[in-house]
Design a protein around this motif. Structure first.
Motif, PDB file in Angstrom:
ATOM      1  N   PHE A 304       0.854  -1.192   0.000  1.00 31.17           N
ATOM      2  CA  PHE A 304       0.000   0.000   0.000  1.00 31.17           C
ATOM      3  C   PHE A 304       0.888   1.239   0.000  1.00 31.17           C
ATOM      4  O   PHE A 304       2.100   1.182   0.261  1.00 31.17           O
ATOM      5  CB  PHE A 304      -0.934   0.014   1.208  1.00 31.17           C
ATOM      6  N   ASP A 305       0.249   2.379  -0.263  1.00 35.46           N
ATOM      7  CA  ASP A 305       0.927   3.676  -0.197  1.00 35.46           C
ATOM      8  C   ASP A 305      -0.102   4.700   0.247  1.00 35.46           C
ATOM      9  O   ASP A 305      -1.149   4.848  -0.382  1.00 35.46           O
ATOM     10  CB  ASP A 305       1.504   4.051  -1.561  1.00 35.46           C
ATOM     11  N   VAL A 306       0.194   5.387   1.360  1.00 34.47           N
ATOM     12  CA  VAL A 306      -0.710   6.431   1.861  1.00 34.47           C
ATOM     13  C   VAL A 306      -0.091   7.814   1.670  1.00 34.47           C
ATOM     14  O   VAL A 306      -0.540   8.793   2.274  1.00 34.47           O
ATOM     15  CB  VAL A 306      -1.066   6.193   3.348  1.00 34.47           C
ATOM     16  N   GLY A 307       0.965   7.890   0.841  1.00 31.60           N
ATOM     17  CA  GLY A 307       1.620   9.166   0.587  1.00 31.60           C
ATOM     18  C   GLY A 307       3.008   9.251   1.150  1.00 31.60           C
ATOM     19  O   GLY A 307       3.721  10.234   0.922  1.00 31.60           O
ATOM     20  N   ASN A 308       3.424   8.199   1.892  1.00 28.40           N
ATOM     21  CA  ASN A 308       4.771   8.188   2.469  1.00 28.40           C
ATOM     22  C   ASN A 308       5.714   7.286   1.674  1.00 28.40           C
ATOM     23  O   ASN A 308       6.832   7.019   2.110  1.00 28.40           O
ATOM     24  CB  ASN A 308       4.709   7.692   3.922  1.00 28.40           C
ATOM     25  N   GLY A 309       5.249   6.795   0.529  1.00 29.18           N
ATOM     26  CA  GLY A 309       6.035   5.862  -0.250  1.00 29.18           C
ATOM     27  C   GLY A 309       5.488   4.457  -0.115  1.00 29.18           C
ATOM     28  O   GLY A 309       4.831   4.121   0.879  1.00 29.18           O
ATOM     29  N   PRO A 310       5.710   3.596  -1.110  1.00 19.82           N
ATOM     30  CA  PRO A 310       5.170   2.233  -1.070  1.00 19.82           C
ATOM     31  C   PRO A 310       5.710   1.433   0.112  1.00 19.82           C
ATOM     32  O   PRO A 310       6.883   1.536   0.472  1.00 19.82           O
ATOM     33  CB  PRO A 310       5.628   1.629  -2.398  1.00 19.82           C
ATOM     34  N   VAL A 311       4.839   0.637   0.707  1.00 19.11           N
ATOM     35  CA  VAL A 311       5.183  -0.275   1.804  1.00 19.11           C
ATOM     36  C   VAL A 311       4.721  -1.668   1.394  1.00 19.11           C
ATOM     37  O   VAL A 311       3.598  -1.832   0.892  1.00 19.11           O
ATOM     38  CB  VAL A 311       4.505   0.141   3.125  1.00 19.11           C
ATOM     39  N   GLU A 312       5.567  -2.657   1.603  1.00 20.08           N
ATOM     40  CA  GLU A 312       5.198  -4.038   1.263  1.00 20.08           C
ATOM     41  C   GLU A 312       5.506  -4.952   2.448  1.00 20.08           C
ATOM     42  O   GLU A 312       6.590  -4.888   3.037  1.00 20.08           O
ATOM     43  CB  GLU A 312       5.936  -4.530   0.028  1.00 20.08           C
ATOM     44  N   ILE A 313       4.519  -5.797   2.784  1.00 19.52           N
ATOM     45  CA  ILE A 313       4.700  -6.831   3.814  1.00 19.52           C
ATOM     46  C   ILE A 313       4.532  -8.178   3.128  1.00 19.52           C
ATOM     47  O   ILE A 313       3.550  -8.401   2.411  1.00 19.52           O
ATOM     48  CB  ILE A 313       3.676  -6.683   4.953  1.00 19.52           C
ATOM     49  N   VAL A 314       5.456  -9.080   3.358  1.00 21.04           N
ATOM     50  CA  VAL A 314       5.413 -10.394   2.711  1.00 21.04           C
ATOM     51  C   VAL A 314       5.443 -11.483   3.783  1.00 21.04           C
ATOM     52  O   VAL A 314       6.266 -11.448   4.702  1.00 21.04           O
ATOM     53  CB  VAL A 314       6.599 -10.581   1.749  1.00 21.04           C
ATOM     54  N   VAL A 315       4.523 -12.433   3.661  1.00 17.76           N
ATOM     55  CA  VAL A 315       4.538 -13.629   4.500  1.00 17.76           C
ATOM     56  C   VAL A 315       5.021 -14.794   3.648  1.00 17.76           C
ATOM     57  O   VAL A 315       4.469 -15.055   2.564  1.00 17.76           O
ATOM     58  CB  VAL A 315       3.136 -13.935   5.074  1.00 17.76           C
ATOM     59  N   ARG A 316       6.065 -15.457   4.109  1.00 18.90           N
ATOM     60  CA  ARG A 316       6.622 -16.610   3.388  1.00 18.90           C
ATOM     61  C   ARG A 316       6.244 -17.888   4.118  1.00 18.90           C
ATOM     62  O   ARG A 316       6.505 -18.048   5.310  1.00 18.90           O
ATOM     63  CB  ARG A 316       8.144 -16.475   3.281  1.00 18.90           C
ATOM     64  N   SER A 317       5.614 -18.781   3.397  1.00 19.30           N
ATOM     65  CA  SER A 317       5.143 -20.039   3.980  1.00 19.30           C
ATOM     66  C   SER A 317       6.159 -21.146   3.739  1.00 19.30           C
ATOM     67  O   SER A 317       6.741 -21.241   2.645  1.00 19.30           O
ATOM     68  CB  SER A 317       3.805 -20.424   3.352  1.00 19.30           C
ATOM     69  N   PRO A 318       6.393 -22.004   4.716  1.00 21.35           N
ATOM     70  CA  PRO A 318       7.304 -23.140   4.491  1.00 21.35           C
ATOM     71  C   PRO A 318       6.690 -24.194   3.571  1.00 21.35           C
ATOM     72  O   PRO A 318       7.398 -25.049   3.057  1.00 21.35           O
ATOM     73  CB  PRO A 318       7.520 -23.699   5.905  1.00 21.35           C
ATOM     74  N   ASN A 319       5.370 -24.125   3.385  1.00 17.01           N
ATOM     75  CA  ASN A 319       4.681 -25.090   2.527  1.00 17.01           C
ATOM     76  C   ASN A 319       4.081 -24.372   1.321  1.00 17.01           C
ATOM     77  O   ASN A 319       3.865 -23.157   1.342  1.00 17.01           O
ATOM     78  CB  ASN A 319       3.571 -25.805   3.305  1.00 17.01           C
TER      79      ASN A 319
END
Length: 772
Positions: A304-319
């Protein structure tokens, strides 16, 4: 930082120099801003988790304004019923009123009207029982006349129809079915008889439910009496929970109005796919945006981006996440932080900057699936909720090319809940467990079906219906599976599987006996010593082959389970929770059980020659409980107690009383109420309702004070014991009180027991023993 207060649902805000904190205790919500409900949305969700019928707290609008409420979730074989109760007693008497002031019966529910409305709105079907018992008390009058009695439903609307009828008709159930006591009227009570009459039925127009008041108008005459009964509100199904769409091309998408999530946004949904990547959803602004996607077969991204620059959250699954199983995604973004969770994997959190933009400003439509030329999602998305509102994917999919309403393959994810051989059945909205070929029933095939046998009672299950020829038997699923050995023309069994549970205090007895049209038989007995015996006679040997379990008395009133599996010459016996034990038929023994005829429980009543020991054990017969009896795919007790296709095969002598007292004991002690997060005792649970705080049942200050006092008392007692011992050690003489006969006893303990079994001591003036 706390003005305005970003803590929702009554959360308390405390601030520091550069941040704030929300205390959510007692609200029923969690998260950085007390935005996320800690409860499931519906009873359907609890069944999805494998929960059985019980009281549960649900939050029908998730993170919306409504609080949680307590309901009873009744998980039947094919439906899930949500029940909300009220305080009006059944058969409430009404009488002695005046025409100017009509009696009004008020129903107070364990939830607000808004909460109940949220349940009825998402349900597939709702109903509420209503009954009017009358003696010279008219109910609705004729359809043209003014009604005497009416009920008030949702939105305080008056309704002039009764249970079993429908809106705008002003009739009772008998008026619809044309079987009223007096055919001139459309309600039994409208005939105005001096004898008691009754009009009952279900109110099922869910837009009018629940009943909040009943106003009774004709109880002011001498001799007029009436009694009112109103049942709880019962709703079945959850259209939101199973609301799904299937995306069949990578360019297909659904579009909805712009997502309004300026300062707080939460998104949750289920997905299942075999593709390795694709966009779940996206909404754009001038520079702001919000997007969720499957980045790879093991990664889910929330950006998302609310005006402060893009932010990314990633969840990595072992399966792998593209395993065509259902996976759940929860994404949240507020002024303090953003988070992403997939299934039960650890929550990934990203804190918002202390200074900067906080509002998410979007203007485009919300796209579910492909957006902006990106590769869209291939698979199914279900139960998509954004800020507590479920998007109607199914309705939109009906008019969108490349997208189909609904989803299949629920059994691939939830089939494991169908236990004990139950078969998962795919449904348009969810799944159900088919228990017909098991000795169990219930929504997950885990409820034992058993019965209590009195002395002399017996049950016979014929492997073929009366009048069926031997030739016809070949085509039947007589005893087991599609195994060609089992349906062979000579009707012989090379293998069988038997399992059941029992409890008894009397021996000897016959628990189970399987006869044949030849001399072959199989029996499970309790010998006079209380030991269990499995007896096989398949021909080829003079005497039956016996398996004796001599290490335990089985006639001790405790439940025991027996599992016997034979494959050719090899027999495996498992008793209770002991390790399985292997046996082998003698080399001279035949390995085919020829022409099985009938299965007996409790006693053997068979024509022809019967083994002598079995004949002796047959009297007086089995007394106790038998439960979950299954021989291959035949469940004789279930066929006797439940109407099934094979019920005609059963013959019973005596009265069969259903009971589960033969059920096996738990091998693991049940989780305590304090540690079980799903345990909700209807009598003692203290949960939030209409803003009340959650009590954990423990006053921590009192516990600390009590602990300190206990330590002090213990220290004082230890000091006193030490002083007394010290004093008497220095008195000079140490006297004992030996039991008489100590010289001839083998030990001191034996002397005391020989002298006095109750261990009472005889103390005289010259012999004293001081015990500190």
């Amino acid at each position: 930082r706390c003005v305005p207060n970003h803590c929702e649902h009554g959360g308390k805000c405390t601030q520091t120099w550069d941040s704030f904190k929300c205390t959510c205790e007692g609200t029923g919500y969690s998260g950085a801003t007390c935005h996320n409900s800690i409860y499931e949305l519906s009873c359907e969700a609890y069944k999805h988790l494998g929960k059985t019928s019980n009281y549960y707290w649900i939050d029908p609008d998730g993170s919306g304004a409504l609080g949680p409420l307590k309901v009873y979730c009744n998980m039947t074989e094919d439906k899930v019923w949500t029940t909300v109760y009220h305080d009006l007693q059944m058969q409430t008497s009404v009488g002695g009123s005046s025409p100017e002031k009509l009696p009004v019966l008020q129903l107070n529910y364990s939830a607000t009207m808004e909460q109940i409305s949220a349940i009825t709105s998402s349900a597939e079907y709702c109903e509420q029982f209503i009954s009017y018992s009358c003696k010279m008390s008219r109910l609705l009058n004729t359809p043209e006349g003014n009604p005497y009695t009416w009920w008030v439903g949702k939105a305080n609307e008056k309704h002039y129809y009764w249970g079993g009828s429908g809106p705008g008709i002003q009739k009772c159930a008998c008026g619809i079915e044309r079987n009223c006591t007096d055919p001139k009227y459309y309600c039994n009570c409208d005939a105005d008889y001096k004898q008691w009459r009754k009009d009952t039925g279900m109110l099922s127009y869910k837009e009018h439910l629940p009943v909040s008041q009943v106003v009774v108008g004709d109880v002011d005459r001498p001799g007029s009496e009436a009694k009112i009964s109103v049942g709880p509100v019962r709703c079945q199904g959850d259209r939101n929970y199973w609301n799904a769409a299937s995306f069949v091309t990578s360019s297909s998408y659904l579009h909805f109005s712009t997502f309004q999530g300026e300062t707080s946004a939460d998104i949750s949904f289920y997905f299942k796919t075999s593709a390795s990547d694709g966009v779940f959803l996206e909404n754009l602004g001038n520079t702001d945006f919000i997007k969720l996607e499957l980045k790879s077969a093991t990664e889910v991204s929330f950006s998302f981006d609310v005006g402060n620059g893009p932010v990314e959250i990633v969840v990595r699954s072992p399966n792998q996440l593209n395993d065509d199983q259902w996976h759940r995604v929860n994404a949240e973004r507020n002024v303090k932080q953003a988070s992403l969770q997939v299934d039960q994997l650890p929550l990934e959190v990203r804190k918002a900057p202390t200074e900067g933009h906080t509002r998410l400003e979007l203007y485009s439509q919300l796209y579910v699936g492909a957006a902006g030329g990106q590769r869209g999602f291939l698979g199914c998305i279900r139960s998509l909720r954004m800020n507590g509102v479920t998007l109607d994917l199914e309705e939109r999919a009906k008019v969108t090319p490349g997208v189909k309403p609904g989803c299949s393959g629920h059994c691939t994810s939830y089939g494991m809940y169908c236990a004990n051989g139950g078969k998962c059945v795919e449904k348009y909205n969810g799944y159900s467990c088919d228990c017909s070929r098991t000795a169990y029933d219930g929504p997950f095939c885990i409820k034992d079906v058993g019965a209590f046998f009195e002395e002399g009672m017996w049950l016979r299950y014929n492997f073929h219906s009366p009048g069926t020829s031997m030739k016809d038997l070949v085509s039947r699923t007589l005893l087991s599976s599609t195994d060609p050995e089992i349906t062979a023309p000579d009707l012989s069994l090379n293998k069988e599987e038997l399992s059941f549970s029992f409890s008894t205090t009397k021996s000897p007895c016959v628990l189970l006996y399987i006869s044949s049209y030849t001399q072959d038989f199989m029996a499970v007995l309790v010998k006079p010593s209380g030991n269990l015996q499995i007896r096989y006679s398949l021909g080829g040997t003079k005497e039956p082959y016996n398996i004796d379990v001599d290490h335990r008395n089985m006639a001790n009133g405790q439940p025991h389970t027996v599992n016997v599996t034979r494959n050719g010459r090899d027999i495996v016996l498992q008793l209770d929770h002991y390790p399985p034990t292997s046996y082998s038929l003698p080399a001279a023994s035949d390995i085919q059980f020829n022409s099985p005829k009938a299965l007996f429980l409790g006693k053997v009543i068979e024509i022809g020659k019967i083994d002598q020991d079995i004949y002796k054990y047959n009297t007086p017969g089995f007394t106790g409980c038998l439960s979950r009896v299954q021989f291959n795919q035949i469940a004789p007790l279930k066929a006797a107690l439940r109407p099934t296709n094979s019920s005609s095969h059963v013959h019973i002598q005596g009265e069969l009383v259903e009971s589960n007292c033969g059920a096996s004991p738990l091998t693991i002690p049940p989780m305590s109420a304090a540690t079980d997060p799903w345990h909700l005792d209807s009598a003692s649970a203290d949960f939030p309702y209409n803003g009340q705080a959650i009590g954990d049942g423990v006053n921590r200050n009192s516990a600390i004070i009590g602990g300190v006092i206990a330590v002090v008392i213990f220290t004082v007692l230890c000091t006193l014991v030490f002083l007394i011992r010290y004093m008497f050690r220095h008195k000079g003489t140490y006297h004992t009180n030996e039991a008489k006969g100590a010289e001839s006893a083998e030990s001191a303990d034996a002397a005391i027991m020989n002298n006095d079994p109750n261990f009472t001591e005889t103390i005289d003036e010259s012999k004293k023993e001081w015990l500190i």
